[in-house]
Design an enzyme around this catalytic site. Structure first.
Site, mmCIF file in Angstrom:
data_model
loop_
_atom_site.group_PDB
_atom_site.id
_atom_site.type_symbol
_atom_site.label_atom_id
_atom_site.label_comp_id
_atom_site.label_asym_id
_atom_site.label_seq_id
_atom_site.Cartn_x
_atom_site.Cartn_y
_atom_site.Cartn_z
ATOM 1 N N ASP A 15 1.016 -1.539 0.043
ATOM 2 C CA ASP A 15 0.036 -0.051 -0.809
ATOM 3 C C ASP A 15 0.793 1.269 0.294
ATOM 4 O O ASP A 15 1.809 1.262 0.337
ATOM 5 C CB ASP A 15 -0.820 -0.190 1.307
ATOM 6 C CG ASP A 15 -1.712 1.302 1.456
ATOM 7 O OD1 ASP A 15 -1.905 1.536 0.703
ATOM 8 O OD2 ASP A 15 -1.656 1.857 2.734
ATOM 9 N N ARG A 46 -8.016 12.721 6.566
ATOM 10 C CA ARG A 46 -7.723 11.630 6.279
ATOM 11 C C ARG A 46 -9.028 10.484 6.140
ATOM 12 O O ARG A 46 -9.470 10.141 5.747
ATOM 13 C CB ARG A 46 -6.944 10.875 7.323
ATOM 14 C CG ARG A 46 -5.631 9.419 6.599
ATOM 15 C CD ARG A 46 -5.287 8.609 5.292
ATOM 16 N NE ARG A 46 -5.596 7.292 4.982
ATOM 17 C CZ ARG A 46 -4.941 6.857 4.451
ATOM 18 N NH1 ARG A 46 -4.911 7.965 3.846
ATOM 19 N NH2 ARG A 46 -4.732 5.781 3.941
HETATM 20 C C1 LAC Z 1 -3.855 3.671 -0.675
HETATM 21 C C2 LAC Z 1 -4.528 4.667 -0.027
HETATM 22 C C3 LAC Z 1 -5.269 2.438 1.278
HETATM 23 O O1 LAC Z 1 -2.609 3.990 -1.111
HETATM 24 O O2 LAC Z 1 -4.184 5.046 1.378
HETATM 25 O O3 LAC Z 1 -3.941 2.708 -1.613
#
Ligand code: LAC
Length: 230
Positions: A15, A46
């Site tokens: 991620d 966020r």
């Molecule tokens: C991403 C989100 C989860 O980078 O922050 O996919």
């Protein structure tokens, strides 16, 4: 590592936001918009960003993550009764797109690739923001996958499916590293072997997804290097 035992995988995807790019620096960027309340504004930003991404996905109303991020900041400022000038808002949105990469990420990617693993990033980020992050960080990955390709956000299964399409591997031969509990749930429900970098305060969402391995950054890449067949 706690939770399920590590298993050997053929590819590891990371991620991006909160994982390869820790979000801590946003507190300071938000301090310029909300003096004394920077950390609180950053947390709300966020939360709204994710909420808008989930709403847009459920509603079938696509806009890319850069737009979602800017809209979320506007909404968060309005909730806090703040109306800073456009220049300051642009600076904060740029800070989001320019977050520095986590220490040790480059070495970790190298170590995984030296083990013969395919390594990638799988993110909500737009293609251009992802490209900028990779250029800045020096991370040398095999696959840079943005949700722009499917026009839905995580945790929609179509997003995790991009890693299957890119590698030709079944989900259970793909490892996934995330610091976001909801992303760990989505990736695990899809069938990936998930290493969750759990924040001490975070709980795993009760949505019926398999429990992920719980690891610290320092325990990677070990979580994915168990012998084949284990
Ligand atoms: C991403 C989100 C989860 O980078 O922050 O996919």
């Amino acid at each position: 590592v706690t939770g399920p035992q590590p298993r050997r995988v053929g590819a590891v995807f990371f991620d991006l936001f909160g994982t390869l790019l820790p979000l801590g620096p946003l507190n300071e960027a938000c301090e310029a918009l909300d003096p004394g309340g920077g950390a609180e504004l950053a947390a709300r930003w966020r939360a709204r960003q994710l909420e808008i991404s989930w709403l847009r996905t459920a509603m079938g109303r696509w806009a890319d993550f850069d737009a979602v991020t800017a809209d979320a900041l506007g909404a968060s400022l309005a909730e806090r009764g703040l109306a800073p000038d456009d220049h300051r808002i642009r600076e904060a949105v740029q800070a989001f797109a320019a977050l520095p990469v986590r220490d040790g990420a480059e070495e970790l990617v190298k170590a995984l690739r030296a083990e013969g693993m395919v390594v990638g990033v799988l993110t909500n980020a737009s293609r251009s923001t992802l490209r900028g992050a990779l250029d800045r960080s020096g991370l040398d990955v095999d696959h840079a996958l943005s949700v722009d390709a499917v026009e839905v956000f995580k945790p929609h299964p179509a997003v995790y499916g991009l890693a299957v399409d890119a590698t030709g591997l079944p989900p259970d031969r793909i490892g996934f590293v995330t610091a976001n509990g909801w992303d760990a749930a989505g990736a695990g429900a899809f069938g990936f072997q998930v290493a969750w970098l759990q924040d001490s305060a975070a709980t795993f969402p009760p949505v019926g997804a398999p429990q992920p391995m719980i690891t610290r950054w320092a325990d990677l890449p070990g979580a994915f290097l168990a012998p084949l067949g284990s």
